[in-house]
Design a protein around this motif. Structure first.
Motif, PDB file in Angstrom:
ATOM      1  N   TYR A  36       0.120   5.940  -6.422  1.00 50.83           N
ATOM      2  CA  TYR A  36       1.038   4.851  -6.715  1.00 50.83           C
ATOM      3  C   TYR A  36       0.636   3.604  -5.931  1.00 50.83           C
ATOM      4  O   TYR A  36      -0.006   3.677  -4.882  1.00 50.83           O
ATOM      5  CB  TYR A  36       2.474   5.222  -6.312  1.00 50.83           C
ATOM      6  CG  TYR A  36       3.031   6.439  -7.001  1.00 50.83           C
ATOM      7  CD1 TYR A  36       2.689   7.716  -6.566  1.00 50.83           C
ATOM      8  CD2 TYR A  36       3.896   6.318  -8.083  1.00 50.83           C
ATOM      9  CE1 TYR A  36       3.194   8.839  -7.193  1.00 50.83           C
ATOM     10  CE2 TYR A  36       4.403   7.448  -8.708  1.00 50.83           C
ATOM     11  CZ  TYR A  36       4.048   8.692  -8.257  1.00 50.83           C
ATOM     12  OH  TYR A  36       4.556   9.812  -8.877  1.00 50.83           O
ATOM     13  N   TYR A  87      -0.144   4.871  -2.232  1.00 47.72           N
ATOM     14  CA  TYR A  87       0.331   6.186  -1.815  1.00 47.72           C
ATOM     15  C   TYR A  87      -0.267   7.275  -2.699  1.00 47.72           C
ATOM     16  O   TYR A  87      -0.335   7.124  -3.918  1.00 47.72           O
ATOM     17  CB  TYR A  87       1.854   6.288  -1.961  1.00 47.72           C
ATOM     18  CG  TYR A  87       2.657   5.435  -1.025  1.00 47.72           C
ATOM     19  CD1 TYR A  87       3.095   4.173  -1.414  1.00 47.72           C
ATOM     20  CD2 TYR A  87       3.004   5.898   0.240  1.00 47.72           C
ATOM     21  CE1 TYR A  87       3.859   3.392  -0.556  1.00 47.72           C
ATOM     22  CE2 TYR A  87       3.764   5.127   1.096  1.00 47.72           C
ATOM     23  CZ  TYR A  87       4.185   3.869   0.682  1.00 47.72           C
ATOM     24  OH  TYR A  87       4.940   3.104   1.540  1.00 47.72           O
ATOM     25  N   LEU A  89       0.325  11.287  -3.874  1.00 46.86           N
ATOM     26  CA  LEU A  89       1.408  12.270  -3.985  1.00 46.86           C
ATOM     27  C   LEU A  89       0.800  13.565  -4.499  1.00 46.86           C
ATOM     28  O   LEU A  89       0.580  13.730  -5.704  1.00 46.86           O
ATOM     29  CB  LEU A  89       2.495  11.773  -4.937  1.00 46.86           C
ATOM     30  CG  LEU A  89       3.662  12.736  -5.167  1.00 46.86           C
ATOM     31  CD1 LEU A  89       4.410  13.000  -3.872  1.00 46.86           C
ATOM     32  CD2 LEU A  89       4.612  12.182  -6.231  1.00 46.86           C
ATOM     33  N   ILE A  98       6.398  15.028  -1.549  1.00 41.28           N
ATOM     34  CA  ILE A  98       6.284  14.237  -0.330  1.00 41.28           C
ATOM     35  C   ILE A  98       5.062  13.341  -0.424  1.00 41.28           C
ATOM     36  O   ILE A  98       3.928  13.815  -0.545  1.00 41.28           O
ATOM     37  CB  ILE A  98       6.209  15.156   0.899  1.00 41.28           C
ATOM     38  CG1 ILE A  98       7.506  15.970   0.987  1.00 41.28           C
ATOM     39  CG2 ILE A  98       5.991  14.338   2.169  1.00 41.28           C
ATOM     40  CD1 ILE A  98       7.506  17.018   2.060  1.00 41.28           C
ATOM     41  N   PHE A  99       5.291  12.041  -0.326  1.00 41.23           N
ATOM     42  CA  PHE A  99       4.215  11.066  -0.380  1.00 41.23           C
ATOM     43  C   PHE A  99       3.404  11.075   0.914  1.00 41.23           C
ATOM     44  O   PHE A  99       3.919  11.407   1.987  1.00 41.23           O
ATOM     45  CB  PHE A  99       4.780   9.659  -0.570  1.00 41.23           C
ATOM     46  CG  PHE A  99       5.227   9.358  -1.976  1.00 41.23           C
ATOM     47  CD1 PHE A  99       6.440   9.826  -2.449  1.00 41.23           C
ATOM     48  CD2 PHE A  99       4.439   8.593  -2.820  1.00 41.23           C
ATOM     49  CE1 PHE A  99       6.852   9.540  -3.739  1.00 41.23           C
ATOM     50  CE2 PHE A  99       4.849   8.301  -4.110  1.00 41.23           C
ATOM     51  CZ  PHE A  99       6.053   8.781  -4.571  1.00 41.23           C
ATOM     52  N   GLN A 101       1.521   8.832   3.858  1.00 40.27           N
ATOM     53  CA  GLN A 101       2.138   7.750   4.641  1.00 40.27           C
ATOM     54  C   GLN A 101       1.769   6.367   4.115  1.00 40.27           C
ATOM     55  O   GLN A 101       2.325   5.368   4.567  1.00 40.27           O
ATOM     56  CB  GLN A 101       1.778   7.861   6.122  1.00 40.27           C
ATOM     57  CG  GLN A 101       0.330   7.549   6.455  1.00 40.27           C
ATOM     58  CD  GLN A 101      -0.531   8.800   6.492  1.00 40.27           C
ATOM     59  OE1 GLN A 101      -0.456   9.653   5.630  1.00 40.27           O
ATOM     60  NE2 GLN A 101      -1.363   8.899   7.511  1.00 40.27           N
TER      61      GLN A 101
END
Lengths: 109, 111
Positions: A36, A87, A89, A98-99, A101
């Motif tokens: 993303y 990001y 994923l 949970i993405f 950081q």
């Protein structure tokens, strides 16, 4: 325990190719890895998704090795407007999506 | 425009109060996800619903709760608010197994 790691930041210049690698262990074996893009104060935007080997769309390419323990987002010929946070994923065995950081990409003129 | 709507856009409230954030998914999407993003922080997964049922839960505080209604819209309820709850709250919807479309977010400020 699943752990996802991305570089915190990267710098590039306009026109260059940028590769951002995300390391992810212990991921689900039967689902996609997704990337993303997020601009300040906006929601993340889906860029690309892949299961294995290489996927390319009009925006980026995604490279995934056979062991799926990492994935590399490739942005060809970046422009100033590509300055954003990226990001990864990875798919989860627990259902908790949970993405990583996030990697702040700064494109310079 | 992702097709996901969130209301309100901004919310300012005081510590100890309770608020409700609303999300309308894209037409046809059965999954709704909630994420919290504090200032300069990453996206923290809170909870996922699929067609009205809770599918997965992240590090969601006990003071927070959510639900998805028969018309598929979802609400995130935050109670006994603390200063640290100030953040952007994003909702995402999907027809697949990952969040595909994110809303514009609700910016919550707790004073």
């Amino acid at each position: 325990l699943a752990k996802t790691t991305q570089p915190i930041s990267m710098d590039s210049y306009e026109g260059q190719e940028v590769n951002i690698t995300c390391s992810h262990n212990n991921i689900a074996t039967n689902d996609y890895i997704t990337w993303y893009q997020q601009f300040p104060s906006q929601g993340p935007r889906f860029i690309i998704q892949g299961y294995k080997t290489k996927v390319t769309n009009e925006v980026a390419s995604l490279f995934i090795p056979a062991d799926r323990k990492s994935s590399t987002l490739s942005l060809p010929r970046v422009s100033l407007s590509d300055t954003a946070v990226y990001y990864c994923l990875p798919p989860s065995n627990t259902g908790k999506l949970i993405f990583g950081q996030g990697t702040t990409l700064q494109v310079k003129p | 425009d992702s097709g996901v709507t969130q209301t309100p856009k901004h919310l300012i409230t005081a510590t100890g109060q309770r608020v409700t954030l609303r999300c309308s998914p894209r037409s046809g999407d059965l999954s709704v996800y909630w994420y919290q993003q504090s200032l300069d922080q990453g996206l923290q997964f809170l909870i996922q619903y699929y067609n009205g049922e809770e599918r997965a839960k992240g590090n969601i505080l006990e003071r927070f709760s959510a639900q998805q209604f028969p018309d598929l819209h979802s609400e995130l309820n935050l109670s006994s608010l603390e200063l640290g709850d100030s953040a952007l709250y994003f909702c995402a919807s999907s027809a697949k197994t990952v969040p595909q479309y994110f809303g514009p977010g609700t910016r919550l400020t707790v004073l």
